[in-house]
Design an enzyme around this catalytic site. Structure first.
Site, PDB file in Angstrom:
ATOM      1  N   PRO A  69      -7.095  12.652  71.794  1.00 57.05           N
ATOM      2  CA  PRO A  69      -8.149  13.528  71.261  1.00 57.05           C
ATOM      3  C   PRO A  69      -8.700  14.489  72.303  1.00 57.05           C
ATOM      4  CG  PRO A  69      -8.490  11.281  70.528  1.00 57.05           C
ATOM      5  CD  PRO A  69      -7.381  11.237  71.547  1.00 57.05           C
ATOM      6  N   CYS A  70      -8.872  15.735  71.879  1.00 54.75           N
ATOM      7  CA  CYS A  70      -9.297  16.776  72.808  1.00 54.75           C
ATOM      8  C   CYS A  70     -10.738  17.225  72.577  1.00 54.75           C
ATOM      9  CB  CYS A  70      -8.379  17.993  72.686  1.00 54.75           C
ATOM     10  SG  CYS A  70      -8.479  18.834  71.087  1.00 54.75           S
ATOM     11  N   GLN A  71     -11.461  16.614  71.633  1.00 56.78           N
ATOM     12  CA  GLN A  71     -12.761  17.150  71.263  1.00 56.78           C
ATOM     13  C   GLN A  71     -13.751  17.176  72.417  1.00 56.78           C
ATOM     14  OE1 GLN A  71     -10.899  15.248  69.410  1.00 56.78           O
ATOM     15  NE2 GLN A  71     -11.261  15.483  67.221  1.00 56.78           N
TER      16      GLN A  71
END
Length: 386
Positions: A69-71
């Site tokens: 996940p890159c959030q």
């Protein structure tokens, strides 16, 4: 060649690497909607939930992919860093690698190189080096692979069985010539922004975003030379990521559909396919300018390391140069005309922000707002800007 896809999303890595003979034996993603797509598209492959629930990797796995996940890492996210509530999921990956040492391939946003002085990248490198891996990474742009979407991402390869430089530093097409935005070609832009940036992309679109957790689409708009201002539908967005149209169509409800978020999160298929080609058939390492990467240096756009050495590598974000079709080729019945409300809001933000835009750009948008040009489509129901 056996492949495990962790944080698999909708299978962009797996679809791309599959073209080079990599066969997934296990896919995992905590998102139930992603699991639904993976089960539909990779029939017969075990699909697990949260990576944290895996106790071990299958035996004799050649490659593990991880689009974690890159959030917490992106310009559009909260910028907390790799210890954020979402991105720290990658810690489970390293726990799984304690007993097995498959080749590791990671994709993430290029902003991870800069966030908090590069601490996310430093932690990633530290962890793979502690496991005895050699590593290399490179920022690549999706437009190099024949898609009209400007999307720069970090691809990171670590291995104990091959030199990662033979994967990432064996192809080089050189930087592209910048193209100034003008009104004689389709012009993609972020209609949800305007005060601090627009994201112009000539005859294409700027990067697709994750959109809203509520399923509210925020795909970029395109101003066409005939004056139409249109937003691509979900099928076109899938194609702009390299998937077949309808890839995520798993009978989700049409309103507030999770398909937008999943497609915005996805790994672009042709970029993954290039990595797969080189994993299957490593190339000769190019003779590239390089220098030592010292502690405290900023993380560059490309680097390599292992065995106590780290080097900056000078190479472009275009390993290949495949001609991209015009964004016109992606027009289908799913595109909708940007609403007067959205147009008014964007024009107002552009004027307030004082950004430099091509001559006549705002005028074209105002003409679209007042319907004073030919060819504008009917307005489809459209959510408010995110």
């Amino acid at each position: 060649m056996r492949l495990v896809g962790l944080y698999a999303g909708i299978g962009g890595f797996e679809l791309g690497l599959g073209a080079s003979g990599f066969e997934p034996v296990l896919l995992a993603d905590k998102d139930e909607n992603c699991q639904r797509v993976l089960n539909a598209r990779f029939t017969g492959v075990e699909v697990a939930g949260d990576v944290a629930g895996l106790l071990r990797l299958p035996k004799d796995v050649d490659v593990v992919t991880a689009g974690f996940p890159c959030q917490n890492l992106s310009m559009a996210g909260d910028k907390v860093g790799i210890e954020g509530s979402k991105s720290r999921d990658i810690q489970h990956l390293f726990e799984l690698l304690q007993s097995e040492r498959p080749t590791l391939v990671i994709e993430n946003v290029y902003f991870m190189l800069q966030l908090k002085g590069g601490t996310a990248m430093a932690e990633l490198v530290r962890r793979v080096e502690s496991l005895g891996y050699a590593w290399a990474y490179r920022v690549v742009d999706t437009t190099a692979f024949g898609l009209p979407q400007r999307r720069r991402r970090v691809f990171f390869v670590a291995s104990v069985t091959l030199d990662p430089r033979t994967v990432l530093f064996a192809d080089e097409a050189g930087p592209s010539e910048p193209i100034s935005p003008s009104l004689d070609k389709p012009l993609g832009f972020y209609w949800t922004e305007g005060r601090s940036g627009v994201g112009f992309s000539v005859d294409g679109i700027p990067p697709l975003k994750v959109a809203s957790n509520l399923g509210i689409p925020s795909a970029p708009a395109v101003l066409f030379p005939d004056g139409r201002v249109l937003v691509p539908g979900i099928d076109a967005c899938e194609r702009l990521q390299g998937f077949p149209a309808g890839w995520t169509d798993a009978n989700f409800p049409p309103k507030r559909s999770p398909r937008w978020r999943m497609v915005g999160n996805a790994v672009s298929v042709p970029a993954a396919a290039w990595v797969g080609e080189r994993l299957a058939s490593p190339g000769d390492i190019l003779d590239l300018p390089s220098r030592p990467l010292q502690d405290g240096d900023r993380w560059p756009s490309a680097a390599s390391g292992g065995s106590g050495t780290r080097r900056v590598v000078q190479i472009s974000d275009r390993p290949v140069r495949r001609a991209a079709p015009s964004i016109v080729d992606f027009l289908d019945d799913g595109w909708w005309a940007l609403s007067p409300r959205a147009l008014r809001g964007f024009i107002s933000r552009v004027n307030q922000g004082g950004l430099r835009v091509p001559d006549g750009f705002v005028g074209r948008l105002e003409a679209a707002l007042h319907g004073s040009h030919d060819g504008i489509g009917s307005q489809a129901p459209e959510p408010a800007p995110v």
